[in-house]
Write a protein that holds these residues in place. Structure first.
Motif, PDB file in Angstrom:
ATOM      1  N   VAL A 139       0.879  -1.178  -0.009  1.00 17.86           N
ATOM      2  CA  VAL A 139       0.064  -0.020  -0.186  1.00 17.86           C
ATOM      3  C   VAL A 139       0.837   1.196  -0.038  1.00 17.86           C
ATOM      4  CG1 VAL A 139      -1.475   1.389   1.536  1.00 17.86           C
ATOM      5  CG2 VAL A 139      -1.924  -1.065   0.883  1.00 17.86           C
ATOM      6  N   PHE A 140       1.648   1.185   0.916  1.00 17.42           N
ATOM      7  CA  PHE A 140       2.830   2.791   1.000  1.00 17.42           C
ATOM      8  C   PHE A 140       3.521   2.452  -0.293  1.00 17.42           C
ATOM      9  CE2 PHE A 140       1.217   4.427   4.559  1.00 17.42           C
ATOM     10  CZ  PHE A 140       1.261   3.441   5.666  1.00 17.42           C
ATOM     11  N   ASP A 141       4.013   1.558  -0.787  1.00 16.73           N
ATOM     12  CA  ASP A 141       4.918   1.460  -2.099  1.00 16.73           C
ATOM     13  C   ASP A 141       3.837   2.152  -3.080  1.00 16.73           C
ATOM     14  OD1 ASP A 141       6.424  -1.029  -4.020  1.00 16.73           O
ATOM     15  OD2 ASP A 141       7.216   0.963  -2.895  1.00 16.73           O
ATOM     16  N   ALA A 142       2.835   1.808  -3.201  1.00 16.95           N
ATOM     17  CA  ALA A 142       1.792   2.269  -4.069  1.00 16.95           C
ATOM     18  C   ALA A 142       1.445   3.886  -3.736  1.00 16.95           C
ATOM     19  CB  ALA A 142       0.443   1.636  -4.214  1.00 16.95           C
ATOM     20  N   PHE A 143       1.487   4.173  -2.869  1.00 11.28           N
ATOM     21  CA  PHE A 143       1.317   5.607  -2.348  1.00 11.28           C
ATOM     22  C   PHE A 143       2.524   6.416  -2.758  1.00 11.28           C
ATOM     23  CE2 PHE A 143      -2.643   4.674  -1.008  1.00 11.28           C
ATOM     24  CZ  PHE A 143      -2.868   4.584   0.520  1.00 11.28           C
ATOM     25  N   VAL A 144       3.507   5.786  -2.514  1.00 13.32           N
ATOM     26  CA  VAL A 144       4.671   6.409  -2.743  1.00 13.32           C
ATOM     27  C   VAL A 144       4.878   6.809  -4.203  1.00 13.32           C
ATOM     28  CG1 VAL A 144       7.265   6.446  -3.076  1.00 13.32           C
ATOM     29  CG2 VAL A 144       6.020   5.846  -1.026  1.00 13.32           C
ATOM     30  N   SER A 145       4.568   5.665  -4.731  1.00  9.98           N
ATOM     31  CA  SER A 145       4.566   5.964  -6.422  1.00  9.98           C
ATOM     32  C   SER A 145       3.711   6.849  -7.114  1.00  9.98           C
ATOM     33  CB  SER A 145       4.239   4.624  -7.128  1.00  9.98           C
ATOM     34  OG  SER A 145       4.827   3.406  -6.683  1.00  9.98           O
ATOM     35  N   LEU A 146       2.423   6.990  -6.180  1.00  4.96           N
ATOM     36  CA  LEU A 146       1.298   7.847  -6.797  1.00  4.96           C
ATOM     37  C   LEU A 146       1.731   9.398  -6.274  1.00  4.96           C
ATOM     38  CD1 LEU A 146      -1.958   6.327  -5.562  1.00  4.96           C
ATOM     39  CD2 LEU A 146      -1.253   6.799  -7.820  1.00  4.96           C
ATOM     40  N   GLY A 147       2.644   9.367  -5.355  1.00  2.96           N
ATOM     41  CA  GLY A 147       2.743  10.865  -4.698  1.00  2.96           C
ATOM     42  C   GLY A 147       1.853  11.186  -3.886  1.00  2.96           C
ATOM     43  N   GLY A 148       2.218  12.279  -2.931  1.00  8.89           N
ATOM     44  CA  GLY A 148       1.203  12.353  -2.084  1.00  8.89           C
ATOM     45  C   GLY A 148      -0.113  12.990  -2.374  1.00  8.89           C
ATOM     46  N   ALA A 149      -0.163  13.590  -3.496  1.00  8.02           N
ATOM     47  CA  ALA A 149      -1.298  14.481  -3.835  1.00  8.02           C
ATOM     48  C   ALA A 149      -2.465  13.624  -4.109  1.00  8.02           C
ATOM     49  CB  ALA A 149      -0.973  15.442  -4.929  1.00  8.02           C
ATOM     50  N   LYS A 150      -2.147  12.498  -4.796  1.00  8.91           N
ATOM     51  CA  LYS A 150      -3.312  11.630  -5.250  1.00  8.91           C
ATOM     52  C   LYS A 150      -3.919  10.676  -4.159  1.00  8.91           C
ATOM     53  CE  LYS A 150      -2.091  11.725 -10.116  1.00  8.91           C
ATOM     54  NZ  LYS A 150      -0.705  10.939 -10.214  1.00  8.91           N
ATOM     55  N   ILE A 151      -3.523  10.889  -3.004  1.00  8.81           N
ATOM     56  CA  ILE A 151      -4.184   9.810  -1.962  1.00  8.81           C
ATOM     57  C   ILE A 151      -5.207  10.724  -1.387  1.00  8.81           C
ATOM     58  CG2 ILE A 151      -3.615   8.743   0.066  1.00  8.81           C
ATOM     59  CD1 ILE A 151      -0.892   8.898  -0.555  1.00  8.81           C
ATOM     60  N   ASN A 152      -6.333   9.768  -1.559  1.00  8.33           N
ATOM     61  CA  ASN A 152      -7.553  10.219  -1.037  1.00  8.33           C
ATOM     62  C   ASN A 152      -8.178   9.288  -0.066  1.00  8.33           C
ATOM     63  OD1 ASN A 152      -8.310   8.742  -3.027  1.00  8.33           O
ATOM     64  ND2 ASN A 152      -9.204  10.410  -4.003  1.00  8.33           N
ATOM     65  N   ALA A 153      -9.471   9.357   0.206  1.00  8.91           N
ATOM     66  CA  ALA A 153     -10.131   8.286   1.034  1.00  8.91           C
ATOM     67  C   ALA A 153     -10.347   6.971   0.359  1.00  8.91           C
ATOM     68  CB  ALA A 153     -11.293   8.722   1.567  1.00  8.91           C
ATOM     69  N   VAL A 154     -10.325   7.003  -1.016  1.00  6.32           N
ATOM     70  CA  VAL A 154     -10.837   6.001  -1.743  1.00  6.32           C
ATOM     71  C   VAL A 154      -9.551   4.960  -1.764  1.00  6.32           C
ATOM     72  CG1 VAL A 154     -11.040   4.804  -4.342  1.00  6.32           C
ATOM     73  CG2 VAL A 154     -12.221   7.227  -3.424  1.00  6.32           C
ATOM     74  N   GLU A 155      -8.419   5.508  -1.803  1.00 11.36           N
ATOM     75  CA  GLU A 155      -7.180   4.642  -1.793  1.00 11.36           C
ATOM     76  C   GLU A 155      -6.970   4.289  -0.464  1.00 11.36           C
ATOM     77  OE1 GLU A 155      -4.917   4.554  -4.337  1.00 11.36           O
ATOM     78  OE2 GLU A 155      -6.159   5.637  -5.919  1.00 11.36           O
ATOM     79  N   ILE A 156      -7.344   4.846   0.560  1.00 12.42           N
ATOM     80  CA  ILE A 156      -7.068   4.315   1.930  1.00 12.42           C
ATOM     81  C   ILE A 156      -8.096   3.137   2.057  1.00 12.42           C
ATOM     82  CG2 ILE A 156      -7.196   4.787   4.332  1.00 12.42           C
ATOM     83  CD1 ILE A 156      -6.205   7.618   3.951  1.00 12.42           C
ATOM     84  N   ILE A 157      -9.309   3.394   1.761  1.00 15.73           N
ATOM     85  CA  ILE A 157     -10.299   2.313   1.864  1.00 15.73           C
ATOM     86  C   ILE A 157      -9.742   1.113   0.908  1.00 15.73           C
ATOM     87  CG2 ILE A 157     -12.687   1.596   1.385  1.00 15.73           C
ATOM     88  CD1 ILE A 157     -13.707   4.119   2.014  1.00 15.73           C
ATOM     89  N   LYS A 158      -9.181   1.373  -0.310  1.00 15.88           N
ATOM     90  CA  LYS A 158      -8.732   0.384  -0.910  1.00 15.88           C
ATOM     91  C   LYS A 158      -7.613  -0.438  -0.045  1.00 15.88           C
ATOM     92  CE  LYS A 158      -7.572   2.072  -5.236  1.00 15.88           C
ATOM     93  NZ  LYS A 158      -7.445   1.931  -6.501  1.00 15.88           N
ATOM     94  N   GLY A 159      -6.864   0.382   0.202  1.00 11.87           N
ATOM     95  CA  GLY A 159      -5.709  -0.322   1.360  1.00 11.87           C
ATOM     96  C   GLY A 159      -6.349  -1.130   2.376  1.00 11.87           C
ATOM     97  N   ILE A 160      -7.374  -0.679   3.060  1.00 11.93           N
ATOM     98  CA  ILE A 160      -8.032  -1.557   4.189  1.00 11.93           C
ATOM     99  C   ILE A 160      -8.596  -2.847   3.457  1.00 11.93           C
ATOM    100  CG2 ILE A 160      -9.862  -1.630   5.894  1.00 11.93           C
ATOM    101  CD1 ILE A 160      -9.349   1.155   6.423  1.00 11.93           C
TER     102      ILE A 160
END
Lengths: 783, 197
Positions: free
Chosen positions: A182-203
């Motif tokens: 999850v965090f690897d994907a986040f790092v790739s995405l960059g900080g800006a694109k993280i929103n609730a959807v991504e977090i829920i996807k992570g969970i």
């Protein structure tokens, strides 16, 4: 130019490593103080130094591929295969809490604190963002199973503590993988694109990964079990299948991006029981030994490589702040996490975890090669400071394995942690431990507690009925089946009455006959009345043709007993050690797990032998007291109970026996299974030979247990008041079903029958049967 | 437990029982229901055959001994308070209760380590003379061991067991010796049952 790598190929290095391992093993003095793993790392340093000196470059490193695909699976498979399932599942709740919540807490707190310190300037100039800190936190958060095994195996802490740490280290892989990805994907995405959807996807991905991985493992475990069920003719390759399929489980999960460690762990845990019963003894040994060899070998190589990998100038980046703070936070947050979670858990546990155990649990949160492997997998393009992270990881690993490993044992001793009993227990302790087990089972039965054991019993029932049917060889299953049939079918009151009556007339063959086989099978109350009675007969024959129904299963059990007795005789002549004797012969009790983990102990399945014996003995003693009560001025015992379901059994004659079952006729409900019987008699009824069942359709040579034949005079209290049980009239029907008619001349007292049977030393089943029937007929009516 | 639920009203002396045994009201109610279930004839007390109706006990090597433990010496029936008192031995140990200083007036709680051990001891010591003689030990061993064990082997096991535990050389194991030989055993874990509400 030849590098060392080219000159010494891997094989030679491995040979050197194994040689060293054996040297270390041989020297227990050293390993008592310094755990093997630490020694191996140091050796790795030396080796790395040599290689570095020769090549000026580190040609041997532990690449993630090698580690994750070739070295780690064996260790984990061995862990799963030797896992004490009962202990694990008893503490499953706590283990899950630590594994999931604990790891998340570690990762989050570590990442955030480091980031905070970074912001505060404690680390100088680093190009790491918050997400990267969290990523780093997630990879270093997880407790490592290899390290835990390596350190804890020398320190024998009590089993609950061990299973907590160990179980956690295995299960947290699910979390680690998810967090890392999850965090690897986040790092790739960059900080800006993280929103609730991504977090829920992570969970959600956590659940998918964890459960998916376990499911894959479970499926493969079943596959292995099925396979071993069918491999009777190719026993040589059986062990091979186990390893191949285990590895396949790992690879499959990896391929599906699920948690591979969870997969292989559950594969091992799921299949252990079935393959141990299905496979031939030799195969089981082979599997056990081979697993240990592979696991130890892998462990060794892992630690040596961890040492070697350090000696690489290109790798090292030193940032005092980062490294020291990481180390500090890893330890501190581990302690905080464990204590907090345990405080919550203790509110729900039957026996709370002590503070001292918690300390050891916190201190035992060792990081190891998994963290290093994950760190190596970081993409240096995305994460500029990869080398720093790798270095820090290495240092943390060294610290935990070496320093914490060395100090673990003194700490455990100093804190007086409750240890596993390494020293020999006294005889009293051994006996008493068993007494406790039986006691608890009895108390739970009496007090009708559904709890801990209820779920387990329900699972056992399901497992026995469905899973074993599919996964276990029929012969292996039969050995288990009978034990469980007991719970369905026992009709105690009736048996007791029969026994009582039978004894009075000396017909209690089974009590005397050591090898009598009690067949507890009454699945269908609707069937013949006869079937409903507990059959007690000397069931020695393997001859199917003699049997009318599949009830009279031939007796792998009895032959097993015979075999077992032979084996025992040999063993005993060699070893009269009383401890050994005790260990061998203590009844295991109903809820004991069959599986044991020592390499040298083979468990022969003696389940129903045990049950029969216990039942016989209990009946005997009850009848003694019953007898003495009868002799005295005992008040009439009314045997009527609450009938939930009544069956009228048609028996030729006047006796009516009604049966009733407890609440759950269909289900297996030990707590509420009160099988009881209402026995009603018409006063003054004629004495019928119950043994003669016209509606039974079996071959005449079938033997009814002798005592059953005369059950007509089973006495409820009312009858006793009419006349004493042992009277001539009641004995008249003593004719056994055997076709032979012998004169009843000699008057053997029942006691002698027992001795006679044993003195006669029948050498074969047929002889024994003959002997019994002969003797039986010799008992005069007067008795 | 502050107020007792109304369902404890059926139970005679509920408050005292709760006080004495440490069971909560919910536990007590459940145990009472179980008691009534076992008591098939609604006599208000349990007899031997009521216990023996629990079929699993016949499969238990020491099942009969456990049953016997419920009956006070000389009595043939078990009333509800006695039933509960025996079961109270199997409550998990209250660590806070035992750690607080106890004045002499307060009796030893039923689920303390000592009481649990006493219960276990009495399983052996049937004649209640405070000592487990060789014969009593032999009886228990006979129950616990499989039939293949011969009498001589049993004797030697009993002999050895007494040797290991008997400190004052009186050829019997007193309660203190029993306690001492089990000091390493985790009694709290091994003699506790989770009681349901």
């Amino acid at each position: 130019e030849n590098t060392i790598h080219q000159r010494f190929n891997s094989v030679e290095i491995h040979l050197v490593v194994f040689f060293l391992l054996s040297v270390i093993e041989a020297n227990h003095h050293v390993t008592n103080i310094i755990p093997e793993s630490a020694l191996l790392i140091c050796f790795g340093f030396i080796l790395g130094g040599i290689i570095w000196g020769a090549d000026k470059a580190q040609t041997f490193t532990l690449t993630p591929t090698v580690f994750f695909f070739y070295l780690l699976p064996q260790v984990i498979l061995d862990a799963g295969y030797s896992m004490p399932n009962k202990l694990f599942f008893s503490n499953m709740g706590a283990i899950l809490v630590y594994a999931v919540i604990g790891t998340c807490w570690n990762a989050a707190s570590l990442g955030l604190s480091l980031w905070g310190c970074h912001m505060g300037g404690a680390m100088g100039d680093l190009d790491i963002g918050l997400l990267q800190y969290l990523l780093f936190g997630s990879l270093i958060a997880a407790v490592d199973p290899v390290a835990v095994i390596a350190v804890f195996e020398q320190v024998h802490v009590n089993e609950v503590l061990f299973i907590m740490v160990f179980g956690e280290s295995l299960l947290n892989d699910g979390v680690t993988v998810v967090l890392f990805n999850v965090f690897d994907a986040f790092v790739s995405l960059g900080g800006a694109k993280i929103n609730a959807v991504e977090i829920i996807k992570g969970i959600i991905s956590f659940f998918v990964v964890a459960f998916g991985g376990s499911l894959v493992g479970f499926v493969f475990g079943l596959l292995i079990s099925l396979l071993t069920r069918c491999t009777k003719n190719i026993q040589i390759i059986e062990p091979g299948f186990v390893f191949v399929l285990g590895y396949l489980a790992y690879l499959t999960a990896e391929m599906l991006s699920l948690s591979a460690i969870l997969s292989i762990v559950f594969c091992g845990m799921c299949c252990q029981k079935y393959i141990n019963s299905n496979m031939d003894e030799n195969s089981v040994n082979t599997v056990r030994y081979a697993m240990k060899v592979f696991a130890n070998g892998s462990e060794t190589i892992i630690f040596v490589f961890l040492g070697i990998s350090a000696i690489d100038k290109t790798l090292w980046v030193w940032n005092t702040g980062f490294i020291l703070l990481t180390l500090l936070f890893v330890i501190v947050y581990r302690f905080i996490g464990v204590f907090f979670l345990t405080w919550i858990l203790n509110k729900f546990r039957l026996v709370p975890l002590e503070v001292i155990d918690q300390v050891i649990m916190s201190y035992g949160g060792l990081r190891g090669a998994v963290a290093y492997g994950l760190a190596m997998m970081l993409d240096e393009n995305k994460i500029k400071e990869k080398n720093l992270m790798v270095c820090t990881t290495l240092i943390v690993v060294y610290f935990t394995v070496i320093i914490q490993g060395i100090t673990m044992k003194p700490l455990v001793t100093w804190l007086k942690v409750r240890r596993a009993a390494v020293s020999e227990l006294t005889l009293i302790e051994k006996v008493q431990n068993k007494v406790f087990d039986h006691m608890l089972v009895a108390i739970e039965d009496i007090s009708g507690q559904i709890g801990h054991n209820y779920m387990r019993d329900k699972w056992n029932y399901f497992e026995e009925k469905w899973m074993s049917r599919v996964l276990m060889k029929p012969s292996a299953r039969k050995n288990r089946d009978r034990l469980f049939k007991v719970f369905h079918q026992l009709n105690l009151k009736d048996a007791m009455s029969y026994v009582a009556e039978g004894e009075h007339q000396g017909s209690l063959e089974f009590v005397r006959n050591k090898n009598a086989f009690i067949d507890f099978k009454k699945k269908n109350i609707d069937d013949d009345y006869y079937e409903v009675m507990p059959d007690i007969m000397a069931d020695m024959s393997d001859d199917h043709s003699e049997m009318s129904s599949d009830r009279r299963d031939p007796v792998p059990s009895v032959s097993l007993e015979m075999h077992e007795q032979n084996m025992k005789a040999v063993r005993e002549s060699e070893d009269i050690n009383t401890h050994h004797l005790l260990q061998q012969h203590l009844y295991r009790g109903r809820k004991q797990h069959r599986h044991r983990y020592s390499r040298s102990h083979f468990d022969v399945n003696k389940d129903e032998g045990e049950v029969q014996e216990v039942f016989q003995r209990t009946m005997r003693s009850r009848l003694e007291s019953f007898k003495s009560a009868k002799m005295g001025v005992a008040p009439p015992k009314t045997l009527s109970k609450h009938p939930k379901k009544e069956q009228q059994q048609k028996v030729r004659g006047s006796q009516n026996f009604e049966f009733s079952e407890g609440d759950s006729a269909s289900g297996f409900d030990p707590s509420y299974n009160a099988m009881s019987v209402r026995v009603t008699y018409r006063a003054g009824a004629g004495i019928e030979n119950l043994g003669f069942m016209p509606d039974l359709d079996h071959a005449p040579s079938v033997q009814l247990p002798p005592w059953l034949e005369d059950s007509s005079s089973v006495v409820p209290s009312q009858r006793a008041q009419v006349h004493l049980p042992w009277s001539h009239s009641s004995l008249r029907r003593l004719a056994p079903l055997q076709t032979s008619t012998r004169s009843t001349d000699s008057d053997d007292p029942p006691n002698d029958l027992k001795e006679e049977v044993h003195a006669g030393k029948p050498s074969s089943d047929a002889e024994l049967k003959l002997f019994c029937t002969e003797d039986w007929t010799r008992i005069s009516p007067q008795r | 437990m502050g107020s007792s639920s109304s369902s404890t009203e059926r139970i005679p002396d509920a408050q005292e029982l709760m006080q004495e045994t440490g069971f909560s009201a919910a536990h007590l109610v459940r145990l009472y229901e179980r008691f009534e279930f076992l008591d098939k004839d609604d006599r208000g007390e349990l007899r031997l055959d009521d216990f023996e109706a629990v079929s699993e006990l016949a499969m238990n090597p020491i099942g009969d001994r456990i049953i016997g433990a419920f009956f006070s010496p000389g009595r043939e029936t078990v009333d509800f308070p006695s039933f509960v008192r025996i079961l109270a031995h199997f409550r998990p140990t209250d660590t806070n209760r035992t750690r607080n200083g106890r004045n002499g007036a307060q009796p030893e709680p039923a689920n303390s380590r000592t009481s649990k051990l006493k219960f276990a001891f009495q399983l052996y010591d049937q004649d209640r003379d405070g000592k487990v003689s060789r014969e009593e030990l032999l009886q228990v061993l006979r129950m616990m061991l499989e039939m293949q064990v011969t009498e001589e082997q049993l004797q030697s096991i009993a002999e050895r067991a007494i040797q290991e535990a008997d400190l004052d050389r009186d050829d019997a194991i007193s309660f203190d010796e029993f306690k001492k030989s089990l000091e390493k055993v985790d009694i709290e874990h091994k003699m506790s049952v989770r009681f349901l509400e």
